[in-house]
Design a protein around this motif. Structure first.
Motif, PDB file in Angstrom:
ATOM      1  N   VAL A 211      36.407  47.974  36.253  1.00 48.96           N
ATOM      2  CA  VAL A 211      35.099  47.991  37.201  1.00 48.96           C
ATOM      3  C   VAL A 211      35.394  48.080  38.843  1.00 48.96           C
ATOM      4  O   VAL A 211      34.604  48.796  39.342  1.00 48.96           O
ATOM      5  N   PRO A 212      36.684  47.737  39.282  1.00 47.54           N
ATOM      6  CA  PRO A 212      37.009  47.762  40.755  1.00 47.54           C
ATOM      7  C   PRO A 212      37.218  49.323  41.023  1.00 47.54           C
ATOM      8  O   PRO A 212      36.720  49.771  42.077  1.00 47.54           O
TER       9      PRO A 212
ATOM     10  N   ASN B 169      38.852  41.919  42.600  1.00 48.49           N
ATOM     11  CA  ASN B 169      39.694  41.233  41.558  1.00 48.49           C
ATOM     12  C   ASN B 169      40.668  41.733  41.138  1.00 48.49           C
ATOM     13  O   ASN B 169      41.749  41.119  41.157  1.00 48.49           O
ATOM     14  N   MET B 170      40.522  42.974  41.012  1.00 47.66           N
ATOM     15  CA  MET B 170      41.606  43.631  40.193  1.00 47.66           C
ATOM     16  C   MET B 170      42.260  42.818  38.776  1.00 47.66           C
ATOM     17  O   MET B 170      43.542  42.971  38.968  1.00 47.66           O
ATOM     18  N   CYS B 171      41.354  42.557  38.019  1.00 53.00           N
ATOM     19  CA  CYS B 171      42.082  42.089  36.709  1.00 53.00           C
ATOM     20  C   CYS B 171      42.776  43.205  36.190  1.00 53.00           C
ATOM     21  O   CYS B 171      42.173  44.266  36.008  1.00 53.00           O
TER      22      CYS B 171
ATOM     23  N   HIS C 274      33.430  33.819  38.587  1.00 57.22           N
ATOM     24  CA  HIS C 274      34.923  33.814  38.320  1.00 57.22           C
ATOM     25  C   HIS C 274      35.239  32.386  38.322  1.00 57.22           C
ATOM     26  O   HIS C 274      35.218  31.818  39.378  1.00 57.22           O
TER      27      HIS C 274
ATOM     28  N   GLN D   3      29.179  41.006  39.673  1.00 57.15           N
ATOM     29  CA  GLN D   3      30.210  40.970  39.047  1.00 57.15           C
ATOM     30  C   GLN D   3      31.059  39.708  39.362  1.00 57.15           C
ATOM     31  O   GLN D   3      31.720  39.129  38.374  1.00 57.15           O
TER      32      GLN D   3
ATOM     33  N   CYS E 232      33.778  45.050  42.927  1.00 55.69           N
ATOM     34  CA  CYS E 232      34.528  43.561  42.695  1.00 55.69           C
ATOM     35  C   CYS E 232      35.873  43.955  43.455  1.00 55.69           C
ATOM     36  O   CYS E 232      36.472  45.196  43.201  1.00 55.69           O
TER      37      CYS E 232
ATOM     38  N   PHE F 277      43.010  44.303  33.311  1.00 56.90           N
ATOM     39  CA  PHE F 277      42.685  45.197  32.062  1.00 56.90           C
ATOM     40  C   PHE F 277      41.307  45.971  32.462  1.00 56.90           C
ATOM     41  O   PHE F 277      40.831  46.768  31.592  1.00 56.90           O
ATOM     42  N   CYS F 278      40.594  45.697  33.770  1.00 57.04           N
ATOM     43  CA  CYS F 278      39.522  46.153  33.978  1.00 57.04           C
ATOM     44  C   CYS F 278      39.269  47.251  34.789  1.00 57.04           C
ATOM     45  O   CYS F 278      39.924  47.530  36.039  1.00 57.04           O
TER      46      CYS F 278
ATOM     47  N   ARG G  78      44.636  37.174  36.497  1.00 61.60           N
ATOM     48  CA  ARG G  78      43.169  36.385  36.650  1.00 61.60           C
ATOM     49  C   ARG G  78      43.317  35.325  37.801  1.00 61.60           C
ATOM     50  O   ARG G  78      42.376  34.710  38.032  1.00 61.60           O
TER      51      ARG G  78
HETATM   52 FE1  SF4 Z   1      36.135  42.088  38.618  1.00 60.37          FE
HETATM   53 FE2  SF4 Z   1      35.412  40.903  36.359  1.00 60.37          FE
HETATM   54 FE3  SF4 Z   1      36.542  43.257  36.312  1.00 60.37          FE
HETATM   55 FE4  SF4 Z   1      37.927  41.086  36.800  1.00 60.37          FE
HETATM   56  S1  SF4 Z   1      36.857  41.120  34.858  1.00 60.37           S
HETATM   57  S2  SF4 Z   1      38.092  42.691  37.848  1.00 60.37           S
HETATM   58  S3  SF4 Z   1      36.491  39.781  37.961  1.00 60.37           S
HETATM   59  S4  SF4 Z   1      34.595  42.915  37.186  1.00 60.37           S
END
Ligand code: SF4
Length: 506
Positions: A196-197, A189-191, A303, A231, A187, A193-194, A342
């Motif tokens: 995942v990236p 996106n670099m939200c 998204h 994602q 991903c 709080f996340c 977001r």
């Molecule tokens: Fe990516 Fe979803 Fe995490 Fe945002 S919340 S960084 S869209 S995986």
């Protein structure tokens, strides 16, 4: 955000899916060893576990559903919340009890927690033998061989190309009706709080021909629903001029270039000649939908900034694309959305919901993710989340309170300053609100008749079947002798906030 319940294979599977073995050693020359896989977190993790099993099978591993019988235990982990990691640590200590009596047992941690903690995990969990990140699964046979040789092994290399496109996953925990197909990884996106990236790396899209081929294969095997997973599926983009290649940690290109192992390579190369432009998600969706009208197509996750009207029109144009969108909002307050990075605000999101209802139809199912008590959230901001829920009337939501993850943008920039007791109170209000909306939505279905795809026995009784409407609502009805994987029309008689109950009316 995803839930983190363990997904454990329910039946030993003897079903063999093809994977070209890239080593000189074949399964027939090796003693069979038992592999026990346990997956936590999102459906992407379950799909990854299926890839792992397919990779290890030609190296002499067969799946067992009993960890006591296992020679190799892999836990595929989630790092999205601290609680998910604590659950994995507890599970590891249980497995380590077994290892005390069975010293040859190999224990490995895969996935996002492995990627986040890397070497630290080997140091903290002394009895873990293997640590492998989400892009290192092709390297697992080598990592296992390293452990067989008396050393612990780690590979947390993150790739910019790996999509496992050429691997046919061996289905685990399958009901034989619904299958998950990974269409992209990572991903961008670099939200804030996340995690995942950082744990799954940069976004990359899988070759569409391998996706369509996998969907066709599962349809021919009797599956009747596929969910295209990523994602952020709406940013799917694949260019025929830049086919993926795959590499292992040491940088050698040790595996065949995408699709060279496939017997359909000629057909695929021919199809590529016809592709003039980049393939986007709407086009991929249409291609999968065209496989067969009896194959339902779902997708997750969308998204809000990326889902296009083209995708919505494609959903409308194909009856077999399910009228359901998981469209996480996270918060109903524009200031908080900005802190979350977001890239949309409340009004923009609400317009997207109006677009969905205008184009796909007013009854299109919409679900969300909600985070209560993000950094600096005031009571007024929280009320905005509740009022947005009232406006949208979600059918379903995944709801959590904010859990700070080390290394994320939010952890570095903002204080986690909402007290836990306030977070919990706000979360409960969100849950209560969602329950009311789910019940109201289900009450509207009483007296209607819906086509339901039968997935198997209901959770409570074998006398009842369970299936889903195309809007993703669970329907329970009396088993009148029809089979799993069939479509039936069910007249809805009553409901709870989670389930519709009815009778077959064919
Ligand atoms: Fe990516 Fe979803 Fe995490 Fe945002 S919340 S960084 S869209 S995986």
């Amino acid at each position: 955000m995803e839930n983190s319940a363990p997904i454990i294979p329910s039946t030993p599977s003897l079903e063999l899916h093809t994977l070209e073995d890239s080593s000189d050693v074949t399964a027939s020359t090796l003693p069979i060893r038992n592999l026990y896989m346990e997956s936590y977190g999102c459906q992407m993790n379950l799909a990854d576990s299926e890839v792992v099993v397919s990779i290890l099978r030609p190296h002499g591993f067969a799946v067992t559903t009993s960890y006591e019988q296992a020679d190799l235990i892999f836990i595929n982990t989630c790092a999205i919340r601290d609680k998910a990691e604590q659950t994995v640590r507890k599970r590891l200590s249980q497995f380590n009890q077994i290892k005390r009596h069975k010293p040859d047992l190999i224990i490995g941690v895969l996935g996002c927690m492995a990627e986040r903690l890397k070497q630290q995990l080997l140091e903290e969990e002394k009895l873990v033998d293997i640590v492998a990140g989400p892009d290192a699964y092709r390297d697992l046979p080598r990592l296992v061989a390293t452990v067989d040789g008396g050393h612990r092994a780690i590979n947390t290399f993150l790739s910019r190309e790996e999509t496992y496109a050429d691997i046919s996953p061996m289905r685990l925990n399958s009901n034989g009706v619904t299958a998950f197909i990974s269409i992209m990884r990572g991903c961008d996106n670099m939200c804030s709080f996340c995690v995942v990236p950082f744990t799954r790396g940069r976004e990359r899209s899988r070759d569409p021909y391998s996706i369509v081929r996998e969907a066709r294969e599962v349809f021919e095997q009797g599956y009747r629903e596929v969910t295209l997973l990523g994602q952020n599926v709406d940013s799917y983009k694949w260019s025929p001029t830049k086919p993926s290649t795959t590499k292992v940690a040491n940088g050698h290109s040790a595996f065949p270039v995408l699709n060279q192992v496939d017997s359909q390579v000629v057909e695929i190369q021919q199809a590529r000649v016809d592709v003039q432009e980049i393939i986007n998600f709407a086009q991929l969706l249409a291609q999968v939908a065209q496989i067969h009208p009896d194959l339902r197509v779902r997708f997750s996750t969308s998204h809000p900034k990326d889902i296009t009207n083209e995708v919505l029109h494609t959903m409308k144009a194909h009856d077999n694309i399910c009228k359901y969108i998981h469209l996480p909002v996270q918060s109903g307050n524009s200031r908080i959305l900005q802190l979350m990075n977001r890239t949309y605000d409340r009004e923009w999101y609400l317009q997207k919901v109006r677009d969905i209802r205008n184009i796909v139809g007013p009854s299109c199912g919409i679900s969300s993710d909600m985070i209560a008590g993000f950094c600096t959230e005031t009571e007024e901001d929280h009320q905005d989340t509740l009022s947005l829920m009232d406006e949208v009337q979600y059918d379903f939501s995944y709801m959590f309170y904010y859990s700070e993850r080390p290394g994320t943008l939010a952890a570095r920039k903002y204080a986690d300053d909402v007290p836990l007791v306030v977070k919990k109170t706000r979360l409960q209000e969100i849950i209560d609100k969602q329950r009311q909306h789910s019940l109201a939505s289900n009450l509207k279905d009483i007296g209607q008749t819906y086509q339901v795809l039968i997935e198997g026995p209901s959770k409570k009784s074998n006398d009842y079947w369970q299936g889903r409407t195309n809007t993703n609502k669970v329907v329970v009805f009396k088993n009148q002798g029809c089979a799993k994987g069939k479509y039936v029309n069910v007249h809805i008689k009553t409901c709870t906030s989670a389930t519709l109950l009815g009778d077959i009316c064919d």
